[in-house]
Scaffold this active site. Structure first.
Site, PDB file in Angstrom:
ATOM      1  N   ARG A 170       5.598  17.208  -4.758  1.00  0.00           N
ATOM      2  CA  ARG A 170       4.263  17.298  -5.363  1.00  0.00           C
ATOM      3  C   ARG A 170       4.036  18.765  -5.743  1.00  0.00           C
ATOM      4  NH1 ARG A 170       0.884  13.083  -2.540  1.00  0.00           N
ATOM      5  NH2 ARG A 170      -0.865  14.502  -2.537  1.00  0.00           N
ATOM      6  N   LYS A 228      -7.065  -5.209  -5.204  1.00  0.00           N
ATOM      7  CA  LYS A 228      -5.764  -5.508  -4.612  1.00  0.00           C
ATOM      8  C   LYS A 228      -5.594  -7.011  -4.445  1.00  0.00           C
ATOM      9  CE  LYS A 228      -5.056  -1.205  -2.003  1.00  0.00           C
ATOM     10  NZ  LYS A 228      -4.720  -0.604  -0.697  1.00  0.00           N
ATOM     11  N   PHE A 233     -12.641  21.304  -7.533  1.00  0.00           N
ATOM     12  CA  PHE A 233     -11.697  20.328  -8.071  1.00  0.00           C
ATOM     13  C   PHE A 233     -12.419  19.020  -8.407  1.00  0.00           C
ATOM     14  CE2 PHE A 233      -9.084  16.639  -7.372  1.00  0.00           C
ATOM     15  CZ  PHE A 233      -7.902  16.942  -8.020  1.00  0.00           C
ATOM     16  N   ASP A 289       0.867  -1.173   0.000  1.00  0.00           N
ATOM     17  CA  ASP A 289       0.000   0.000   0.000  1.00  0.00           C
ATOM     18  C   ASP A 289       0.908   1.229   0.000  1.00  0.00           C
ATOM     19  OD1 ASP A 289      -2.320   1.613   0.338  1.00  0.00           O
ATOM     20  OD2 ASP A 289      -1.963   1.681   2.484  1.00  0.00           O
ATOM     21  N   THR A 310      -2.489   1.123  -4.670  1.00  0.00           N
ATOM     22  CA  THR A 310      -2.979   2.223  -3.844  1.00  0.00           C
ATOM     23  C   THR A 310      -4.308   2.747  -4.354  1.00  0.00           C
ATOM     24  OG1 THR A 310      -2.473   4.460  -3.068  1.00  0.00           O
ATOM     25  CG2 THR A 310      -1.605   3.849  -5.209  1.00  0.00           C
TER      26      THR A 310
END
Length: 1208
Positions: A598, A795, A541, A396, A678
Site C-alpha cells: 500500500r 452483501k 483527508f 469479507d 468489503t
C-alpha cells in the site's frame, strides 16, 4: 465467548418512533418495549414433546411411515406385522428428538450465560448490580473498562476529557481499531454524580429498532432544550469499552431490538441441493409406488374374476367381498409391502453419515490454529455434502483475508529505494525471519518490535541526508495520531487507522519521534533534540481528496506544508521541477504496487508568511459560511496544495493471513469463483486483491465500475462485456429454469481472464431490478470480482442475486457482524473465529480461525462428504429397489395376493442389520484419493459442482440397474428350483426354501455391488462387510431352528428351512450364478467407460496406482512472483473527520512529563508501545499477531488546553 444469541425476534407491531424517559419505568412500561433478555431456544420441558413431534411429522417421509403404520393395524389389508414399521419409526423419532433436545439445551445454556451477566443499574437513586435480562429501556447503567456494552445506549458521561469514550467494534465489523464516541455537553456535566444522574429525566425520541449500524437519528429533550442525537453519541450492543475508566449510558434498545440483533438477518432452514433433489425423487418414487400398486391391484381384479372363483368352493368369500373390493384391499396391501422403495432407515443413515463427517471436521488437526487454541467446528451437521459443490465464494476482506496489521516495508526517498537487502554480488535477497535486522539501539525511544532490514536507510539518517530527514519529519508531523507517555520514554500511540500508526512508528524508530500534541502544536524528538512545531492547520483527508496536509511553523519560524496521499493526486500538484524525480519514483511505486504494498506519496512546500495570513483569513470566512461551505473549503485547499516538491513514497504491507494467496490459487484451480465483498475503500480492496493473488498482473484487464448514475453504470458494464466478448450483443438470453419459473443464467465462456472492481454507489444501481442481470452477467464472465464500500445489506443482496439466477451453490465467509446477513443468505456460511469477535461464528454453519483452512474444508472434507453421500444414495436406492422389485415379479406368481417373497424377519432386519453397517462403513470411511492428492489435483472438485455423482440421470440408471438385478434374483432362483428335488429325493421347491434362496442371493448380490463401489478398504469396512454376512447366517439359522419355533410357532414358521436348503450344492451354485449375472453388466460398463471416456477421477486413480510405490508428492506452495505494475498502489484506510477532532480545541492540557534527549549510544530502554487491538498492531509485535490482548490498560487522552481561534 460472545454474549448475544443467534436469532432475531420480530416485533408484532410496527414501531414508527421510539419515545422514552430516563429513570421512569412507569412512563416507559405502556410502550411494551422489549427487555434486554435474549431467547434463542425453541422448547421448554412442556412443549418439547408435542412441538418436536409436530415438526418431525412435517417431513413427508415421517408422515408417510406413520400412515403405513395405520394401514398395518388394519387386519384386512396388512400382510406384514406392525413391528416392521414401528421399530424403525420409533428409532428415527427418538434419535432426532435426542439431537434436537441436545441442541436446545445448549441454546438454553448460552441464553442463560448471556442473560445472567451482571451490570450496574441506577435504581431508586442507587447503583445496583442487576442481571442483563432485568435491564429495561430507560434505565441508566454504568459500564467499566473492558466491559461489554449491555444494550444500545445513549452515552451520558465518561471518565475521559470532554466525555469521550473508546470502543472496540470487533463484534460488529471485525475490526479492533478503536472508535471514538462523545457525549453531549449537557449530559457530560452529570459526571458520575449519582444524585444528578438519578434526577436526570430527559426524554428521547428516536428512530424505531432497525439494522443500520452506521447511522442513528433522534433528539433529547432536557431542561426545556432539544438536542440532536447521532451515531457518535450511541454505544451499540456488541462493542467493548476500551481505555475508558467508566461511563454512564441511557438504554434506548434492549435485547432483540438492539441494532446488533436486528442486523443478524433472517434465520432460514438450510437444506442441501441433494436434500432438495431427494424430495423430488421421493415424490417420484411415491408416484411410481402407486403405479406399481395399481398394476398389481388390477392384476388381482382379473385374477379374482378368472381364477379366484375356482377357489370359492373351499375358500368362500366374506359377504360383500367381490373382485373389485379385493383389488381395492390388495392395492393398500401392496403399498405396505412395497414401501421399502423409500425405507425409513434411509433418513437414519443420512443423519449418521452427516454427523460422522462433521466429527471429521471437528477432529481435523490440520485445521486447528494453535496460536489462539481454536479448532475447526462444524456448527451444523446437515450441510456437509454441500461443501463439495461450491461454485461461488463470497469473502469479507478485513480480518478474513487480512490481519489488518500494517508494517512499514519499503520507501523511496529522493529517487532511491530503501527496504530491499542485497548480497555482496548485488543480488536481491529474499527477506525471511532469519534475515539480519537493523539495530535501533542508538534510539532509546525506538519501538523494539519494529523490524527493518535495510541498513542503508539508517546510515542515511545518521549522515543527516536532508531529504531523508524531511521525509521522516513529514511522517512525524502529518497525521492525526494521539500519543500517551505514562512514564519517561514509554510511548503508546493511538491511531485512528493502522496505516497512520505504521508510518508514525517508522518515523519514531528512525529518530523522528512523535511525542505529544495539543490543538495548536506537535512535539517531536529529532535526533535527540526536543522540537515543538506550531500546528496552524490540518487539511483533512476524505475520499475525494485522497490526501492529507498539515501546515506547521518550525521553531525557527519557517512555514511549511507537508502532504501525503495517492500518487495520482499528488503528481497533479507537483512543481514542474520534479518531473525527472517523479519518473524515477513512479517506477519504484510500480514495483511496490506489484508486490502488493500500500503506497503513499509524500511532498512538501515552504509557504510565504504574507500569503498564508491572507489565505488563513479566506479560510476563516469560508469555514463560517452557511451555504456551499464544503466546496469553498475544497477550493482553498486546492489553491494552497499546489507546486509541491516531491520527497518520495512509503510502502506499507497490509499483512495477509498465512496462506491466503495459495488458498485462492487452489480454489481458482478448482473452478471456484471468489468474490470479495468489503466495506473498505476501492484502492485498499484493489490493493489487497493483487496481494492475495485474486487479481493478477497477467489478467487481460481489470474493469473498474465507479459511475454515479444508473445510465453510466449500465454503460460501463456493457463496455466491460464488449471488451470480454467483442461483437456480442447486450441482449441477455437465459436458459433453463429454477423453481417458480426463475430463469437460470448460463455460464459464458470468454477468452482470457478478467477482473471486476465495483464500488458501493455503482453497486447500489447495479442491484436494481432493471440492471441486476446486466451486472450479474458481466460479473460472472470475470474470474474475480471485488465489491467495495458495500453495506451488510448489499452483501446479502449480491449473494441472493447469484443464488437466484445462477443456480449455483454459494459459500460466504466473514468475521464480523457486518458479514452475518451474507453468511445467512449463502447456502453455506463460514465464520472466522479468533480475535475478531464471535457474531459471525454464532451465525455460521462452520467456523475456523484462518482463511487458509477453507481449501481443506472444501477440497478435502467437502469433496469426500459429497462423494460419500452420493455413493451412499446410489447404493442405497439400488439395494432397496432390487429388494422391492422382487416382490413385484413374485406377485405374478402368487395370484396378486400380497404375499411376501421373503421371510418377515428378513424384511424387518434387511435395512436395520444385514445391510446397514457395510453401507455406513463406505459412507464414513471411503475416499477415492487421500488429502494430499486432493490438494495436488484441485480439478477433482469440479464434478461436484456439476452434480455428476448423483442426479436424476444417475438415479434413473440406478433404477434400471435394480430392475435388471431384481429380475435375475427372482427368475434365476425360480427356474433353478422349479421341479427340483434334493439328492435324497426330498422336495426343496417349496415357498419357504425359495424365499430363503432368494433373500440369500439378494444379500450376496448387494454385498458384492458394495465392494465394487468402495474405493478405500479399511479394517473397519472389511469387518462390517464380512460381519454382516456372518450375522445373516447366524440369525437365519437361529430363527429357523426348532427351539425358536417351539417358543412361538406363529412368529417363526420357517422351521428347518435353512439347514435343509443350504446344504445343497445346487443352492450355492444358484447363489454364485445370480451374483455373477448381477455384477457382470456393472463390471463391463465400467471397463468400457474407463477405456473410452475416463472421468477425471478415473485418470486420478490411475495416477495414484502408478505412484503407489512412492509416496504422494507434497502440496506445492508456489511463491507468487510479481512484476512491475502500471497501477496505483495507493491505499489508505484513514477516515474523514479526525483532523477536526485534533484541532477542535475541545481538550484541556495537563502538565506534561519532563522530556529528555531520546537518542543515546547506550543501551536502549524498554518502550511501552501497547497495541489497542489490531488497529495499533501496525508494527510487528512480540506476541502472536492473532492472539487476543487479554488486558488493555486504562488510558486517557492528554488534557489539552483550549484554542480560541475558530478558523483552524
Amino acid at each position: 465467548m460472545s454474549f448475544f444469541g443467534m436469532d432475531c425476534v420480530k416485533k408484532k407491531e410496527q414501531e414508527l418512533e421510539r419515545k422514552l424517559r430516563a429513570n421512569d419505568r412507569e412512563y416507559n412500561l405502556p410502550f411494551k418495549y422489549a427487555t434486554n433478555a435474549i431467547k434463542t431456544s425453541k422448547y421448554n420441558p412442556f412443549t418439547f414433546l408435542p412441538l418436536n413431534l409436530f415438526e418431525q411429522f412435517q417431513r413427508i417421509a415421517n408422515a408417510y411411515f406413520l400412515f403405513l403404520l395405520v394401514l398395518q393395524v388394519i387386519p384386512q389389508i396388512s400382510s406384514l406385522s406392525w413391528f416392521t414399521t414401528v421399530v424403525p419409526l420409533v428409532l428415527v423419532l427418538t434419535v432426532t428428538a435426542a439431537k434436537d433436545a441436545t441442541d436446545d439445551i445448549n441454546r438454553h445454556r448460552s441464553d442463560n450465560q448471556v442473560n445472567n451477566r451482571k451490570v450496574k443499574v441506577l435504581i431508586d437513586r442507587k447503583l445496583r448490580s442487576e442481571k442483563w435480562l432485568d435491564v429495561q429501556v430507560g434505565d441508566i447503567i454504568k459500564l467499566e473498562n473492558n466491559q461489554f456494552v449491555t444494550a444500545d445506549l445513549m452515552l451520558l458521561s465518561s471518565s475521559e476529557p470532554l466525555n469521550l469514550v473508546y470502543i472496540e467494534t470487533a463484534e460488529l465489523d471485525g475490526e479492533t481499531n478503536l472508535k471514538v464516541r462523545q457525549a453531549l455537553t449537557v449530559t457530560g456535566d452529570l459526571g458520575e454524580d449519582i444524585e444528578k444522574l438519578a434526577d436526570f429525566d430527559g426524554e428521547v425520541r428516536c428512530e424505531p429498532p432497525n439494522n443500520r449500524l452506521d447511522r442513528f437519528t433522534g433528539t433529547l429533550t432536557y431542561a426545556g432544550q432539544k438536542y440532536s442525537l447521532d451515531n457518535e453519541k450511541i454505544l451499540l450492543r456488541g462493542t467493548t469499552l476500551r481505555n475508558t475508566g467508566w461511563c454512564f449510558g441511557l438504554v434506548l434498545f434492549g435485547g432483540p431490538e438492539t441494532k446488533l440483533m436486528q442486523n443478524c438477518g433472517k434465520s432460514t432452514f438450510k437444506r442441501t441441493s441433494i436434500d432438495r433433489l431427494m424430495n423430488v425423487l421421493v415424490l417420484c418414487i411415491f408416484g411410481f409406488l402407486a403405479f406399481m400398486c395399481t398394476i398389481l391391484a388390477i392384476g388381482n381384479y382379473f385374477w379374482e374374476l378368472n381364477e379366484g372363483s375356482q377357489f370359492t368352493v373351499f375358500l368362500p368369500r366374506q359377504d360383500g367381498n367381490n373382485a373389485g373390493f379385493s383389488a381395492f384391499l390388495t392395492f393398500w396391501s401392496y403399498v405396505i409391502i412395497l414401501n421399502t422403495v423409500v425405507p425409513i432407515s434411509l433418513y437414519v443413515s443420512v443423519e449418521i453419515i452427516r454427523l460422522g463427517n462433521s466429527f471429521y471436521i471437528d477432529w481435523d488437526r490440520k485445521m486447528y490454529y494453535s496460536r489462539s487454541n481454536t479448532p475447526a467446528e462444524a456448527r451444523t451437521t446437515t450441510l456437509n455434502e454441500e461443501l463439495g459443490q461450491i461454485k461461488y465464494v463470497f469473502s469479507d476482506k478485513t480480518g478474513t483475508l487480512t490481519q489488518n496489521i500494517m508494517t512499514f516495508n519499503k520507501c523511496s526517498i529522493n529517487g532511491k529505494s530503501y527496504g530491499d537487502v542485497y548480497d555482496y554480488t548485488g543480488q536481491r535477497l529474499e527477506i525471511t525471519e532469519h534475515t539480519e535486522r537493523v539495530d535501533f539501539s542508538f534510539n532509546a525511544l525506538a519501538d523494539p518490535r519494529f523490524r527493518f532490514h535495510d541498513h542503508s536507510l539508517v546510515e542515511a539518517v545518521k549522515l543527516e541526508n536532508p531529504e531523508v530527514h524531511t521525509f521522516f519529519r513529514l511522517l512525524a508531523l502529518c497525521h492525526t495520531v494521539m500519543a500517551e507517555e505514562k512514564k519517561e520514554g514509554e510511548l503508546s500511540y493511538q491511531a485512528q487507522s493502522p496505516d497512520e500508526g505504521a508510518l508514525v512508528t517508522a518515523a519514531r524508530n528512525f529518530g523522528f519521534v512523535f511525542r505529544s500534541r495539543t490543538p495548536d502544536s506537535v512535539s517531536i524528538v529529532e535526533k535527540g533534540q526536543q522540537r515543538s512545531y506550531e500546528l496552524l492547520g490540518i487539511l483533512d483527508f476524505n475520499n475525494v481528496r485522497k490526501r492529507m496536509s498539515v501546515i506547521v511553523r518550525s521553531p525557527e519560524g519557517k512555514l511549511s506544508l507537508y502532504c501525503k496521499g495517492a500518487d495520482t493526486i499528488i503528481y497533479e500538484r507537483l512543481h514542474r521541477s520534479c518531473n525527472k524525480l517523479m519518473d524515477v519514483t513512479t517506477e519504484q511505486l510500480n514495483e511496490f504496487a506489484g508486490e502488493g504494498l500500500r503506497t503513499l506519496v509524500l511532498a512538501y512546500k515552504d509557504l510565504d508568511e504574507g500569503y498564508f495570513n491572507e489565505w488563513k483569513q479566506r479560510h476563516h470566512e469560508a469555514s463560517t459560511m452557511l451555504d456551499d461551505r464544503e466546496s469553498k473549503l475544497d477550493e482553498l485547499y486546492e489553491e494552497i496544495e499546489k507546486d509541491l516538491l516531491l520527497l518520495g513514497a512509503s510502502a506499507i504491507e497490509d499483512k495477509l493471513q498465512d496462506g491466503v494467496p495459495q488458498t485462492i490459487e487452489q480454489l481458482s484451480k478448482a473452478d471456484i469463483k471468489i468474490w470479495v465483498l468489503t466495506g473498505d475503500k476501492q484502492e485498499t480492496a484493489e490493493n489487497i486483491g493483487y496481494s492475495c493473488n485474486l487479481l493478477r498482473e497477467e489478467m487481460n484487464d481489470v474493469f473498474i465500475i465507479s459511475a454515479n448514475s444508473p445510465e453510466d453504470v449500465r454503460q460501463e458494464l456493457r463496455d466491460a462485456r464488449t471488451s470480454m466478448k467483442p461483437g456480442e450483443d447486450s441482449v441477455f438470453f437465459p436458459e433453463g429454469t429454477l423453481g417458480k419459473g426463475v430463469k437460470v443464467m448460463a455460464d459464458e465462456a470468454v477468452n482470457g481472464e478478467y477482473g471486476l472492481v465495483i464500488n458501493g454507489h455503482s453497486l447500489a444501481y447495479a442491484l436494481e431490478r432493471s440492471m441486476e442481470l446486466e451486472f450479474l452477467r458481466t460479473a460472472c464472465m470475470c474470474k474475480a470480482v471485488i465489491c467495495c464500500r458495500v453495506t451488510p445489506l448489499q452483501k446479502a443482496q449480491v449473494v441472493e442475486l447469484v443464488k437466484k439466477y445462477k443456480g449455483a451453490v454459494t459459500l460466504a465467509i466473514g468475521d464480523g457482524a457486518n458479514d452475518v446477513s451474507m453468511i445467512k443468505a449463502a447456502h453455506i456460511g463460514v465464520g472466522i473465529s479468533g480475535q475478531e469477535g464471535m457474531q459471525a461464528v454464532l451465525s455460521s454453519d462452520y467456523s475456523f480461525a484462518q482463511f487458509r483452512f477453507l481449501q481443506r474444508l472444501l477440497l478435502v472434507h467437502g469433496r469426500w462428504s459429497y462423494l460419500r453421500m452420493c455413493k451412499f444414495l446410489r447404493y442405497f436406492f439400488y439395494k432397496n429397489f432390487t429388494f422391492t422389485f422382487v416382490h413385484f415379479w413374485f406377485a405374478f406368481f402368487c395370484g396378486f395376493s400380497a404375499q411376501t417373497v421373503y421371510d418377515e424377519w428378513f424384511i424387518t432386519l434387511y435395512n436395520l442389520v444385514y445391510t446397514a453397517l457395510p453401507v455406513l462403513g463406505m459412507s464414513l470411511f471411503d475416499q477415492d484419493v487421500n488429502d494430499v492428492w486432493s490438494f495436488q489435483q484441485p480439478q477433482l472438485y469440479v464434478p461436484g459442482q456439476l452434480n455428476l455423482y448423483f442426479s436424476k440421470k444417475a438415479f434413473f440408471k440406478c433404477a434400471l440397474h435394480s430392475c435388471y438385478s431384481s429380475m435375475v434374483l427372482f427368475f434365476i432362483p425360480y427356474a433353478a428350483m422349479h421341479d427340483t428335488v434334493r439328492g435324497d429325493g426330498k422336495d426343496v421347491a417349496d415357498y419357504q426354501s425359495f424365499a430363503l434362496l432368494t433373500q440369500t442371493c439378494l444379500l450376496f448380490a448387494v454385498t458384492i455391488q458394495l465392494g465394487l463401489e468402495m474405493s478405500y478398504w479399511t479394517a473397519v469396512n472389511t469387518f462390517f462387510v464380512l460381519g454382516s454376512l456372518v450375522m445373516y447366517f447366524a440369525v437365519t439359522f437361529t430363527m429357523y431352528s426348532n427351539g425358536m419355533f417351539l417358543m412361538s410357532p406363529s412368529a417363526f414358521p420357517f422351521i428347518g428351512t435353512a439347514r435343509n436348503s443350504l446344504n445343497q450344492p445346487n443352492i450355492w451354485l444358484t447363489i454364485l450364478l445370480t451374483s455373477i449375472l448381477c455384477v457382470l453388466p456393472v463390471v463391463t460398463y465400467r471397463f468400457l467407460f474407463i477405456q473410452l471416456c475416463p472421468t477425471i477421477n478415473d485418470k486420478m486413480m490411475f495416477k495414484v496406482r502408478q505412484a503407489k510405490a512412492s509416496p504422494a508428492p507434497p502440496p506445492r506452495r508456489t511463491r507468487i512472483r510479481r512484476t512491475s505494475s502500471r497501477r496505483s498502489g495507493y491505499a489508505f484506510s484513514h477516515a474523514q473527520g479526525y483532523g477536526d477532532l485534533v484541532t477542535s480545541g475541545r481538550f484541556l492540557r495537563r502538565p506534561a512529563l519532563s522530556r529528555s534527549s531520546g537518542l543515546t549510544n547506550a543501551g536502549r530502554t524498554t518502550t511501552g508501545f501497547s497495541p489497542m487491538g489490531r488497529s495499533a498492531g501496525y508494527s510487528p509485535t512480540g506476541r502472536p499477531q492473532n492472539a487476543k490482548v487479554s488486558d488493555v490498560e486504562v488510558t486517557s487522552l492528554q488534557m489539552y488546553r483550549t484554542i480560541t481561534d475558530p478558523s483552524l
